[in-house]
Design a protein around this motif. Structure first.
Motif, PDB file in Angstrom:
ATOM      1  N   LEU A 244       0.851  -1.178   0.000  1.00 57.69           N
ATOM      2  CA  LEU A 244       0.000   0.000   0.000  1.00 57.69           C
ATOM      3  C   LEU A 244       0.893   1.236   0.000  1.00 57.69           C
ATOM      4  O   LEU A 244       1.748   1.397   0.871  1.00 57.69           O
ATOM      5  N   THR A 245       0.687   2.098  -0.975  1.00 54.49           N
ATOM      6  CA  THR A 245       1.558   3.270  -1.134  1.00 54.49           C
ATOM      7  C   THR A 245       0.962   4.535  -0.536  1.00 54.49           C
ATOM      8  O   THR A 245       1.684   5.476  -0.234  1.00 54.49           O
ATOM      9  N   ALA A 246      -0.351   4.593  -0.399  1.00 55.93           N
ATOM     10  CA  ALA A 246      -0.984   5.775   0.187  1.00 55.93           C
ATOM     11  C   ALA A 246      -2.387   5.410   0.642  1.00 55.93           C
ATOM     12  O   ALA A 246      -3.076   4.616   0.001  1.00 55.93           O
ATOM     13  N   THR A 247      -2.788   5.991   1.748  1.00 58.42           N
ATOM     14  CA  THR A 247      -4.146   5.817   2.265  1.00 58.42           C
ATOM     15  C   THR A 247      -4.589   7.157   2.831  1.00 58.42           C
ATOM     16  O   THR A 247      -3.963   7.669   3.759  1.00 58.42           O
ATOM     17  N   ARG A 248      -5.651   7.721   2.251  1.00 60.10           N
ATOM     18  CA  ARG A 248      -6.106   9.026   2.727  1.00 60.10           C
ATOM     19  C   ARG A 248      -7.625   9.116   2.655  1.00 60.10           C
ATOM     20  O   ARG A 248      -8.247   8.508   1.785  1.00 60.10           O
ATOM     21  N   HIS A 249      -8.166   9.878   3.573  1.00 60.93           N
ATOM     22  CA  HIS A 249      -9.601  10.089   3.584  1.00 60.93           C
ATOM     23  C   HIS A 249      -9.934  11.316   2.741  1.00 60.93           C
ATOM     24  O   HIS A 249      -9.360  12.389   2.923  1.00 60.93           O
ATOM     25  N   VAL A 250     -10.845  11.139   1.784  1.00 60.69           N
ATOM     26  CA  VAL A 250     -11.191  12.189   0.836  1.00 60.69           C
ATOM     27  C   VAL A 250     -12.568  12.735   1.176  1.00 60.69           C
ATOM     28  O   VAL A 250     -13.547  11.983   1.200  1.00 60.69           O
ATOM     29  N   PRO A 251     -12.689  14.032   1.444  1.00 55.98           N
ATOM     30  CA  PRO A 251     -14.014  14.583   1.749  1.00 55.98           C
ATOM     31  C   PRO A 251     -14.917  14.609   0.531  1.00 55.98           C
ATOM     32  O   PRO A 251     -14.450  14.532  -0.615  1.00 55.98           O
ATOM     33  N   ALA A 252     -16.199  14.712   0.720  1.00 54.20           N
ATOM     34  CA  ALA A 252     -17.147  14.815  -0.387  1.00 54.20           C
ATOM     35  C   ALA A 252     -16.853  16.072  -1.188  1.00 54.20           C
ATOM     36  O   ALA A 252     -16.525  17.122  -0.635  1.00 54.20           O
ATOM     37  N   ALA A 253     -16.947  15.956  -2.511  1.00 52.28           N
ATOM     38  CA  ALA A 253     -16.646  17.096  -3.385  1.00 52.28           C
ATOM     39  C   ALA A 253     -17.275  16.877  -4.738  1.00 52.28           C
ATOM     40  O   ALA A 253     -17.538  15.743  -5.157  1.00 52.28           O
ATOM     41  N   ALA A 254     -17.514  17.982  -5.443  1.00 52.12           N
ATOM     42  CA  ALA A 254     -18.056  17.911  -6.803  1.00 52.12           C
ATOM     43  C   ALA A 254     -16.962  17.452  -7.751  1.00 52.12           C
ATOM     44  O   ALA A 254     -15.797  17.804  -7.606  1.00 52.12           O
ATOM     45  N   SER A 255     -17.342  16.655  -8.732  1.00 53.02           N
ATOM     46  CA  SER A 255     -16.390  16.124  -9.698  1.00 53.02           C
ATOM     47  C   SER A 255     -17.084  15.943 -11.041  1.00 53.02           C
ATOM     48  O   SER A 255     -18.274  15.612 -11.101  1.00 53.02           O
ATOM     49  N   ARG A 256     -16.344  16.161 -12.119  1.00 53.89           N
ATOM     50  CA  ARG A 256     -16.867  15.937 -13.469  1.00 53.89           C
ATOM     51  C   ARG A 256     -16.299  14.618 -13.975  1.00 53.89           C
ATOM     52  O   ARG A 256     -15.083  14.453 -14.048  1.00 53.89           O
ATOM     53  N   GLN A 257     -17.161  13.685 -14.358  1.00 52.43           N
ATOM     54  CA  GLN A 257     -16.747  12.329 -14.692  1.00 52.43           C
ATOM     55  C   GLN A 257     -16.421  12.123 -16.170  1.00 52.43           C
ATOM     56  O   GLN A 257     -16.199  11.009 -16.606  1.00 52.43           O
ATOM     57  N   GLY A 258     -16.400  13.164 -16.952  1.00 53.89           N
ATOM     58  CA  GLY A 258     -16.061  13.044 -18.364  1.00 53.89           C
ATOM     59  C   GLY A 258     -16.313  14.367 -19.048  1.00 53.89           C
ATOM     60  O   GLY A 258     -16.962  15.267 -18.498  1.00 53.89           O
ATOM     61  N   PRO A 259     -15.805  14.536 -20.284  1.00 51.39           N
ATOM     62  CA  PRO A 259     -15.955  15.819 -20.983  1.00 51.39           C
ATOM     63  C   PRO A 259     -17.398  16.181 -21.275  1.00 51.39           C
ATOM     64  O   PRO A 259     -17.728  17.348 -21.414  1.00 51.39           O
ATOM     65  N   ASN A 260     -18.272  15.185 -21.369  1.00 58.84           N
ATOM     66  CA  ASN A 260     -19.673  15.454 -21.680  1.00 58.84           C
ATOM     67  C   ASN A 260     -20.596  15.345 -20.463  1.00 58.84           C
ATOM     68  O   ASN A 260     -21.805  15.518 -20.591  1.00 58.84           O
ATOM     69  N   ALA A 261     -20.024  15.058 -19.325  1.00 59.05           N
ATOM     70  CA  ALA A 261     -20.849  14.769 -18.148  1.00 59.05           C
ATOM     71  C   ALA A 261     -21.017  16.002 -17.274  1.00 59.05           C
ATOM     72  O   ALA A 261     -20.153  16.879 -17.215  1.00 59.05           O
ATOM     73  N   ALA A 262     -22.141  16.059 -16.587  1.00 55.90           N
ATOM     74  CA  ALA A 262     -22.378  17.124 -15.622  1.00 55.90           C
ATOM     75  C   ALA A 262     -21.603  16.828 -14.342  1.00 55.90           C
ATOM     76  O   ALA A 262     -21.232  15.686 -14.065  1.00 55.90           O
ATOM     77  N   ALA A 263     -21.352  17.868 -13.572  1.00 50.71           N
ATOM     78  CA  ALA A 263     -20.659  17.681 -12.304  1.00 50.71           C
ATOM     79  C   ALA A 263     -21.545  16.894 -11.343  1.00 50.71           C
ATOM     80  O   ALA A 263     -22.766  17.047 -11.328  1.00 50.71           O
ATOM     81  N   VAL A 264     -20.923  16.043 -10.555  1.00 47.57           N
ATOM     82  CA  VAL A 264     -21.651  15.229  -9.592  1.00 47.57           C
ATOM     83  C   VAL A 264     -20.872  15.248  -8.280  1.00 47.57           C
ATOM     84  O   VAL A 264     -19.636  15.369  -8.277  1.00 47.57           O
ATOM     85  N   THR A 265     -21.563  15.152  -7.173  1.00 52.47           N
ATOM     86  CA  THR A 265     -20.894  15.129  -5.881  1.00 52.47           C
ATOM     87  C   THR A 265     -20.501  13.702  -5.529  1.00 52.47           C
ATOM     88  O   THR A 265     -21.353  12.815  -5.433  1.00 52.47           O
TER      89      THR A 265
END
Length: 523
Positions: free
Chosen positions: A48-69
């Motif tokens: 295991l090289t890294a382990t981190r807790h990531v908070p909820a955040a908006a993200s775009r899943q592709g060039p044609n996709a809308a942002a999603v949390t």
């Protein structure tokens, strides 16, 4: 295994309720649990090289996709089987596993793309509409298939283990480890396991169903790169046919950029729409009745000299030969025909349409070849070990996968310039013949008109197949037609019909899915 300090009280999901969302952990507790996971061990081959807790955040899943949390989650990075391979290069299967704070009990393997070589964010976006798998509470893993490099860098093939990992082994290796890690993190069993992918990820999904039938309960296969030797051969063949219709330079070589002028492309598009557009009950610039379209380029041929509103005999002949696909001297097809669809005339975008432009595109660097020996090329393909390892076109006996209740959905953009949608449909039909009624009770195939490779184009390219797949696996509810939307206008909707059915306009607002019904095309 059990994590250090893990107790039943710390579970996100109890075994008694495997398909429901568990209680919400406080952010501090979730972060602490994630940090503790860094000390977990999974054998000598895993680091295991890294382990981190990531908070909820908006993200775009592709060039044609809308942002999603995306929800808060524990992101675990690692590598399997680190070693020094051919040429002194470092190898190993890199992976990332996203473990959501609120787990649904489900697991998903995310397929790759191209020749892989990088670890993409583990969110599970393929065919998930506006809710990727991670946003639904799935534990999601992605991987690089055993090497690092650019998306089409094939230098890893000199290393035996790296080649084998890409061809097939990494799918099983990563899945087994990620499942073990998921069970350890939540200290609970996995309720159901899924896989989704497009292109190389689609091939990997087919591979999983064919060679590792116990790994997954449900799989989504998009535009699979299932026999790239044959599809590449078909593209080279088409390039030669088009070059034969090109004007020549002083040395007699084809001027590729002048094979189809903008006026020619407009004529071709107009002809396709005139012959096939209204077959779905609505003239809207799309060819939805794919099975019913019988486009004839010859009807666009000039009756006298070449003009802007018609095609030359040479252009017509090149189109007919190229789209019919290559055959050897005995008449055996070496690849499937390519569909005539609106996207073939496109010149822009990350992947231009099927017609050559003179610039790098689906045909690679502009080729000026005028001949191709199909018999020798086909013989070379049959004797290439790499093709035997990576091809997923031939194995159709899936009775172990189906016998366990496995479900598998296919989708393919009709304007895909790399892999013919008809080739994937041919596999689906052969699998139906092999498996009989069990296949009808476990699989569907969806054509998406206007869509090129995996997404984009003049298409309703945003759709959710993951929800109906889960419902089919877990509730025995066979899928109805999902709703597909335009990325540019989510209010513009159509039903996505199981092929050879198509969305037929029955009246009402053209942008509403309820204005269409799925009808089976008359062959």
């Amino acid at each position: 295994m059990r994590l250090p300090g893990a107790t039943a009280a710390g579970l996100l999901l109890t075994a008694a309720a495997p398909l429901t969302t568990g209680a919400v952990l406080e952010q501090e507790a979730a972060a602490a649990r994630c940090a503790a996971f860094a000390s977990a061990t999974f054998g000598e081959q895993v680091r295991l090289t890294a382990t981190r807790h990531v908070p909820a955040a908006a993200s775009r899943q592709g060039p044609n996709a809308a942002a999603v949390t995306l929800p808060s989650h524990c992101l675990v990075s690692g590598v399997i089987g680190e070693r020094e391979g051919a040429g002194g290069k470092k190898y190993g299967i890199g992976f990332e596993l996203a473990l959501p704070d609120r787990w649904s009990g489900r697991f998903l393997l995310q397929g790759g793309g191209g020749l892989n070589g990088s670890v993409r964010p583990p969110t599970g976006p393929v065919a998930a509409g506006d809710r990727p798998a991670l946003a639904r509470g799935f534990a999601v893993v992605s991987h690089d298939s055993g090497h690092t490099g650019a998306v089409f860098d094939d230098s890893f093939l000199v290393d035996q283990r790296a080649a084998l990992d890409f061809a097939e082994a990494s799918v099983r290796t990563v899945t087994l480890l990620a499942k073990e890690m998921t069970r350890a993190y939540f200290d609970a069993p996995i309720a159901r396991s899924y896989m989704t992918g497009c292109s190389t990820g689609g091939r990997e999904g087919m591979l999983a169903a064919q060679r590792y039938p116990e790994l997954f309960d449900g799989i989504i296969v998009g535009a699979p790169a299932m026999r790239t030797g044959n599809s590449n051969l078909a593209i080279e063949y088409a390039s030669v046919q088009f070059n034969q219709a090109a004007p020549r330079d002083a040395e007699g070589l084809p001027l590729v950029e002048r094979i189809f002028s903008p006026a020619d492309r407009k004529t071709l598009l107009g002809g396709m729409l005139e012959q096939c557009d209204a077959l779905d009950g609505l003239a809207d610039g799309m060819i939805a009745n794919v099975a019913g379209c019988r486009f004839e380029p010859r009807r666009l041929q000039c009756t006298a000299g070449k003009a802007e509103n018609c095609l030359s005999p040479a252009q017509v002949g090149a189109l007919e030969r190229a789209f019919a696909g290559p055959k050897d001297s005995a008449g055996y097809p070496l690849y499937a025909p390519v569909p005539y669809d609106t996207g073939i005339v496109e010149t822009e975008g990350p992947i231009p349409g099927y017609l050559p432009t003179g610039r790098p595109g689906v045909f690679g660097p502009a080729s000026r070849a005028l001949e191709i020996d199909l018999d020798s090329r086909a013989n070379a393909l049959r004797n290439t070990a790499w093709q035997r390892l990576t091809d997923t076109n031939y194995w159709t006996n899936l009775n172990t996968f189906l016998g366990r209740g496995g479900k598998i959905l296919f989708f393919h953009g009709v304007s895909d310039p790399w892999f013919s949608a008809f080739d994937t449909w041919d596999y689906w039909q052969r699998a139906a013949e092999t498996n009989g009624a069990a296949w009808d009770n476990a699989s569907r195939f969806y054509m998406n008109p206007g869509m090129p490779h995996c997404s984009g184009g003049n298409a309703h390219d945003q759709f959710d197949l993951l929800t109906p797949l889960v419902d089919w696996v877990e509730k025995a509810e066979a899928p109805g037609p999902p709703v597909s939307r335009r990325a540019s206008d989510p209010q513009d909707q159509r039903p996505l019909c199981a092929y050879p059915s198509y969305p037929h306009y029955i009246g009402g607002k053209r942008t509403e899915a309820t204005s269409f019904e799925c009808r089976r095309s008359v062959q």
